[in-house]
Enzyme design. Structure first.
Site, PDB file in Angstrom:
ATOM      1  CB  SER A  68      21.934 -28.209  35.428  1.00  0.00           C
ATOM      2  OG  SER A  68      22.435 -28.533  37.260  1.00  0.00           O
ATOM      3  CD  GLU A  69      24.468 -33.091  39.552  1.00  0.00           C
ATOM      4  OE1 GLU A  69      25.029 -32.541  38.200  1.00  0.00           O
ATOM      5  OE2 GLU A  69      25.293 -32.881  39.832  1.00  0.00           O
ATOM      6  CG  ASN A  70      19.430 -30.251  39.043  1.00  0.00           C
ATOM      7  OD1 ASN A  70      20.187 -30.264  38.122  1.00  0.00           O
ATOM      8  ND2 ASN A  70      18.542 -28.690  39.041  1.00  0.00           N
ATOM      9  CB  SER A 129      19.797 -36.234  34.344  1.00  0.00           C
ATOM     10  OG  SER A 129      21.241 -35.743  34.354  1.00  0.00           O
TER      11      SER A 129
END
Lengths: 236, 209
Positions: free
Chosen positions: B46-48, B88
């Site tokens: 998840s890019e967060n 990330s």
């Protein structure tokens, strides 16, 4: 307040002497997770204006940075996604607020770079898109990259879970997000935390952000921690 | 009979191979996670700032500090890890993520992708989409074959603003599965009871099979 200490007693004190009209503020968080919700309130109450705010999103209506839209303190946003905010859309369409879109990873890296003394970097992200307009393209070993410039803020406001009295920070789960790179890219970094512990009580091997990046610390007792999109495995 | 959304997600899930690190976009791509075969072990990014996305929580387990990129509440797994946004995206731009599945407005024969902006409508932003398509090893688009007004979303040239140039490797629609190779779209699989003629008649781009 201990004068040799980074610890302040109120958000207003923690921001004293560092706010001015037209400044660039980096505000941590993703969506409304890990946002400095109490420092944002203090900035609203300070009434400084014409702000350029760097933040992945612009809060939601009536929460987080959405509050600074209500008071029209923001002149320009640098963000990757501003979808969850009706007031933002309204002010943008009226021409009251400027918007610079930066792809999410580019935004994070521009701040990481700013904090690391790197004035610009090359990335494939955005090549051939409107993001590349007016930016240098460089071909390196057969691949086109575009140059993105670093961001340095006058002030970073960030949110961590715990701080020790030296400013060593621990974040919690996905509330870390943009907070560390933004902390590094601010000339002054003010952090709000849920808990302050004595220096020495955190495992030095488990520090997420060393205190060198943190100038001022404020412990806040109240956290709303709004949920934007409550999704559960048994329905909403 | 074209594929249903569930059929499309099931078909897309077959592209998730054992050991892959995958990033699933917002909307239908997120639902692909529900169909990953049991014997296939993939780690969702998840890019967060999270690797190892767990299922949605029970109401009693909801933690406001754990969300995915769509800001939905999620849970962690024993193998999960958290990191900041620059880390990330270093994973993404450094080519460490094996696969990304995203939605689209248009995909061209060259693999150009448009999925973030319709001129004249309020622009919400590209989020992490431009970084993902530029950095992830393989990009699969999961989308309806035709827009609501019937126009083909597989086009000769995109006329919407691009997310990336020559970035798409595979497209899965309700009519079939397509691969892009050497700037050509190749049909590699038809949906159940869908004919080549139907696919060709509903597609603007040139298709080889």
């Amino acid at each position: 307040m201990n004068t040799s200490s980074k610890i302040y007693n109120t958000t207003k004190e923690a921001l004293s002497g560092v706010l001015f009209d037209g400044m660039i503020i980096l505000s941590g968080g993703f969506g409304v997770v890990g946002i400095p919700e109490n420092l944002t309130l203090a900035i609203r109450d300070s009434k400084i204006k014409n702000l350029t705010v760097v933040s992945n999103n612009c809060g939601v209506d009536s929460f987080g940075l959405g509050l600074l839209l209500e008071t029209r303190q923001i002149k320009k946003m640098i963000s990757s996604y501003v979808g969850e905010n009706k007031l933002f859309a309204e002010q943008y369409l009226n021409g009251e607020i400027e918007l610079e879109f930066s792809p999410q990873g580019t935004l994070a890296e521009r701040c990481r770079a700013g904090g690391a003394g790197i004035p610009a970097f090359y990335t494939k992200t955005g090549v051939g898109t409107i993001v590349a307009e007016n930016k240098e393209i460089k071909n390196i070993e057969g691949v086109d990259y575009l140059m993105e410039k670093a961001i340095i803020g006058d002030l970073s406001i960030i949110k961590a879970w715990k701080s020790d009295t030296s400013g060593n920070l621990i974040f919690r789960k996905t509330a870390r997000n943009f907070n560390p790179p933004f902390a590094k890219a601010g000339k002054i970094c003010v952090v709000e935390v849920e808990e302050i512990v004595e220096t020495g009580s955190l495992d030095s091997d488990h520090i997420h952000l060393p205190g060198i990046y943190v100038d001022r610390i404020i412990k806040c007792s109240s956290y709303e921690k709004k949920i934007e999109n409550l999704t559960t495995s048994v329905g909403k | 009979m074209a594929w249903s959304r569930e059929d499309m997600c099931k078909r897309a899930s077959l592209e998730l191979k054992n050991g892959f690190y995958c990033n699933l976009g917002i909307g239908m791509p997120t639902m692909v996670a529900n169909y990953i075969p049991e014997n296939v072990n993939v780690t969702l990014h998840s890019e967060n700032g999270m690797l190892g996305i767990g299922p949605f929580p029970l109401l009693s387990e909801v933690d406001p500090d754990i969300i995915n990129a769509g800001k939905q509440t999620i849970t962690e797994l024993p193998e999960s890890s958290y990191f900041d946004s620059s880390e990330s995206f270093a994973m993404i731009r450094g080519g460490h993520i094996d696969l990304s599945i995203l939605g689209a407005l248009q995909v061209s024969e060259k693999g150009d992708l448009a999925n973030w902006m319709i001129p004249g409508k309020m622009v919400k932003g590209m989020g992490g989409a431009m970084d993902l398509v530029a950095g992830v090893k393989k990009v699969i688009i999961l989308m309806e074959h035709n827009a609501k007004d019937g126009t083909s979303k597989l086009v000769k040239e995109c006329n919407l603003p691009l997310t990336g140039m020559s970035v798409v490797n595979m497209i899965i629609t309700d009519l079939g599965v397509f691969e892009i190779e050497n700037e050509k779209i190749k049909l590699i699989e038809k949906a159940k009871d869908v004919s080549l003629e139907e696919i060709v008649s509903r597609t603007e781009a040139n298709i080889s099979s």
